[in-house]
Scaffold this active site. Structure first.
Site, PDB file in Angstrom:
ATOM      1  N   ASN A  16       0.871  -1.133   0.064  1.00 58.35           N
ATOM      2  CA  ASN A  16      -0.007   0.131   0.076  1.00 58.35           C
ATOM      3  C   ASN A  16       0.976   1.387  -0.043  1.00 58.35           C
ATOM      4  O   ASN A  16       1.653   1.281   0.856  1.00 58.35           O
ATOM      5  CB  ASN A  16      -0.976  -0.039   1.154  1.00 58.35           C
ATOM      6  CG  ASN A  16      -1.818   1.242   1.386  1.00 58.35           C
ATOM      7  OD1 ASN A  16      -2.015   1.973   0.428  1.00 58.35           O
ATOM      8  ND2 ASN A  16      -2.357   1.561   2.523  1.00 58.35           N
ATOM      9  N   TRP A  17       0.861   1.875  -1.196  1.00 59.15           N
ATOM     10  CA  TRP A  17       1.779   3.230  -1.246  1.00 59.15           C
ATOM     11  C   TRP A  17       1.283   4.188  -0.683  1.00 59.15           C
ATOM     12  O   TRP A  17       2.032   5.193  -0.562  1.00 59.15           O
ATOM     13  CB  TRP A  17       2.098   3.248  -2.924  1.00 59.15           C
ATOM     14  CG  TRP A  17       2.721   2.475  -3.621  1.00 59.15           C
ATOM     15  CD1 TRP A  17       3.200   1.107  -3.034  1.00 59.15           C
ATOM     16  CD2 TRP A  17       3.149   2.324  -5.073  1.00 59.15           C
ATOM     17  NE1 TRP A  17       4.044   0.293  -3.925  1.00 59.15           N
ATOM     18  CE2 TRP A  17       3.730   0.769  -5.244  1.00 59.15           C
ATOM     19  CE3 TRP A  17       2.697   3.246  -5.991  1.00 59.15           C
ATOM     20  CZ2 TRP A  17       4.173   0.728  -6.310  1.00 59.15           C
ATOM     21  CZ3 TRP A  17       3.417   2.867  -7.284  1.00 59.15           C
ATOM     22  CH2 TRP A  17       4.017   1.556  -7.452  1.00 59.15           C
ATOM     23  N   LYS A  18       0.049   4.474  -0.144  1.00 59.47           N
ATOM     24  CA  LYS A  18      -0.551   5.550   0.462  1.00 59.47           C
ATOM     25  C   LYS A  18      -0.400   6.720  -0.526  1.00 59.47           C
ATOM     26  O   LYS A  18      -0.424   6.551  -1.809  1.00 59.47           O
ATOM     27  CB  LYS A  18      -0.065   5.627   1.731  1.00 59.47           C
ATOM     28  CG  LYS A  18      -0.330   4.463   2.582  1.00 59.47           C
ATOM     29  CD  LYS A  18      -0.011   4.759   3.977  1.00 59.47           C
ATOM     30  CE  LYS A  18      -0.155   3.501   4.834  1.00 59.47           C
ATOM     31  NZ  LYS A  18       0.271   3.665   6.366  1.00 59.47           N
ATOM     32  N   HIS A 108      -9.483   0.969   5.314  1.00 59.09           N
ATOM     33  CA  HIS A 108      -7.982   1.274   5.859  1.00 59.09           C
ATOM     34  C   HIS A 108      -8.261   2.108   7.158  1.00 59.09           C
ATOM     35  O   HIS A 108      -9.173   2.960   7.264  1.00 59.09           O
ATOM     36  CB  HIS A 108      -7.357   2.050   4.876  1.00 59.09           C
ATOM     37  CG  HIS A 108      -5.721   1.884   5.438  1.00 59.09           C
ATOM     38  ND1 HIS A 108      -5.428   2.677   6.270  1.00 59.09           N
ATOM     39  CD2 HIS A 108      -4.811   0.869   5.229  1.00 59.09           C
ATOM     40  CE1 HIS A 108      -4.078   2.457   6.497  1.00 59.09           C
ATOM     41  NE2 HIS A 108      -3.635   1.503   5.844  1.00 59.09           N
ATOM     42  N   GLU A 110      -6.503   4.737   8.375  1.00 55.31           N
ATOM     43  CA  GLU A 110      -6.509   6.091   8.025  1.00 55.31           C
ATOM     44  C   GLU A 110      -7.792   6.680   7.604  1.00 55.31           C
ATOM     45  O   GLU A 110      -8.295   7.680   7.583  1.00 55.31           O
ATOM     46  CB  GLU A 110      -5.549   6.432   7.106  1.00 55.31           C
ATOM     47  CG  GLU A 110      -4.196   6.036   7.501  1.00 55.31           C
ATOM     48  CD  GLU A 110      -2.997   5.682   6.735  1.00 55.31           C
ATOM     49  OE1 GLU A 110      -1.727   5.405   7.058  1.00 55.31           O
ATOM     50  OE2 GLU A 110      -3.094   5.784   5.622  1.00 55.31           O
ATOM     51  N   GLU A 178      -5.104  -4.905  10.511  1.00 60.05           N
ATOM     52  CA  GLU A 178      -3.985  -3.770  10.847  1.00 60.05           C
ATOM     53  C   GLU A 178      -4.285  -3.208  11.997  1.00 60.05           C
ATOM     54  O   GLU A 178      -4.997  -2.304  12.294  1.00 60.05           O
ATOM     55  CB  GLU A 178      -4.034  -3.013   9.830  1.00 60.05           C
ATOM     56  CG  GLU A 178      -5.620  -2.365   9.328  1.00 60.05           C
ATOM     57  CD  GLU A 178      -5.192  -1.163   8.574  1.00 60.05           C
ATOM     58  OE1 GLU A 178      -4.295  -0.802   8.182  1.00 60.05           O
ATOM     59  OE2 GLU A 178      -6.452  -0.363   8.626  1.00 60.05           O
ATOM     60  N   GLY A 184       3.236   1.732  11.463  1.00 65.26           N
ATOM     61  CA  GLY A 184       4.177   3.155  11.323  1.00 65.26           C
ATOM     62  C   GLY A 184       4.894   3.283  12.764  1.00 65.26           C
ATOM     63  O   GLY A 184       5.875   4.214  12.751  1.00 65.26           O
ATOM     64  N   SER A 224       3.790  -2.238  10.652  1.00 68.65           N
ATOM     65  CA  SER A 224       5.298  -2.157  10.741  1.00 68.65           C
ATOM     66  C   SER A 224       5.863  -3.506  10.269  1.00 68.65           C
ATOM     67  O   SER A 224       6.698  -4.171  11.014  1.00 68.65           O
ATOM     68  CB  SER A 224       5.485  -2.101  12.316  1.00 68.65           C
ATOM     69  OG  SER A 224       5.156  -0.750  12.769  1.00 68.65           O
ATOM     70  N   GLY A 245       3.089  -1.187   4.496  1.00 71.61           N
ATOM     71  CA  GLY A 245       2.894   0.138   4.184  1.00 71.61           C
ATOM     72  C   GLY A 245       4.400   0.718   3.948  1.00 71.61           C
ATOM     73  O   GLY A 245       4.615   0.867   2.790  1.00 71.61           O
ATOM     74  N   GLY A 246       4.961   1.546   4.879  1.00 69.18           N
ATOM     75  CA  GLY A 246       6.104   2.090   4.562  1.00 69.18           C
ATOM     76  C   GLY A 246       7.431   1.306   3.856  1.00 69.18           C
ATOM     77  O   GLY A 246       7.939   1.648   2.966  1.00 69.18           O
TER      78      GLY A 246
END
Length: 266
Positions: A16-18, A108, A110, A178, A184, A224, A245-246
């Site tokens: 997921n590049w966000k 998600h 967010e 999640e 993160g 993470s 994610g990151g």
């Protein structure tokens, strides 16, 4: 759940590049990722790899995947519950289907926190995706406060129950657990925590959709995830992949995560 049921589910590593990468950066990233996986002779039938770019990158990534016949799967980060109409800024499921999106993320954390999306809305978005043959990736998870107040799995279970109530009996979907407190933070859930929640979520699917759907549904962990901890999660019988994610923004790291089987020990 039998061991054979778990073995029948193809693991998926989803990036997921966000809100990162413009369309030129997206093309460069996907090319590098494909080269990296080719170098290690990745078996896409053994572990599926999916990327979820921003809307503005979808056409560029889809064209690259199609032209170069890459085995990567493509997904979108969100979808409207509506098919068309006066919904400025929204993107519909039919639009995503035309771009050959196989998957779409709904619910998600967010989106739930920043845009006040309810589990009922998440379910309607998932249903909209299913209508055109896109597989929704339904996210559920709890905050640290939820965990302390309600205990493990209680909030994710209720979120999934409400979302699944909107879906047809036979359509495919993926579930991603999640924990908000892990995203993160650099402090992921333990593999045992992820397994306990994944097992509870699979029982929800079993109760609502039956044994066949429960045994076939892939349940992912997200929060993470790194190449250092992915093997521990993937050893769990009810964890069928990861929503990354990151780490999905770094070609070498994401490639190493996709190659987790090289690091799994008995």
């Amino acid at each position: 759940m039998s061991e054979s049921s778990a073995q029948q589910r193809t693991p998926i590593i989803a990036g997921n590049w966000k809100m990162n990468f413009d369309h030129l950066q997206a093309i460069a990233f996907v090319q590098k990722l494909a080269w990296s996986l080719k170098d290690v002779r990745h078996d896409y039938n053994d572990v599926e790899i999916a990327v979820f770019p921003p809307f503005t990158d979808l056409r560029s990534v889809q064209t690259l995947i199609s032209a170069d016949k890459l085995s990567l799967s493509l997904g979108a980060q969100d979808v409207s519950e509506f098919e068309s109409g006066a919904y400025t800024g929204d993107v519909s499921a039919p639009m995503l289907k035309k771009l050959e999106s196989a998957y779409v993320i709904v619910g998600h954390s967010e989106r739930r926190a920043g845009y006040s999306e309810s589990s009922e809305l998440v379910g309607r978005k998932a249903a909209a995706a299913q209508t055109v043959g896109i597989v929704p990736l339904i996210c559920v998870g709890e905050t640290a406060e939820d965990l302390e107040e309600h205990g493990a799995s209680a909030v994710p279970v209720q979120q999934l129950i409400k979302a699944l109530a909107q879906l047809s009996a036979d359509a495919e979907f993926i579930v991603a657990y999640e924990p908000v407190w892990a995203i993160g933070s650099g402090e992921p859930a333990t593999p045992e925590q992820a397994e306990n929640v994944a097992k509870a979520l699979r029982e929800v699917v079993r109760e609502q959709k039956g044994d066949d759907v429960a045994n076939a549904t892939r349940i992912l962990y997200g929060g993470s995830v790194t190449s250092q901890n992915i093997a521990g999660f993937m050893k769990q019988p009810n964890v069928d992949g990861a929503l990354v994610g990151g780490a999905s923004l770094k070609v070498d790291e994401f490639s190493r995560i996709a190659q987790y089987k090289k690091h799994v020990t008995a």
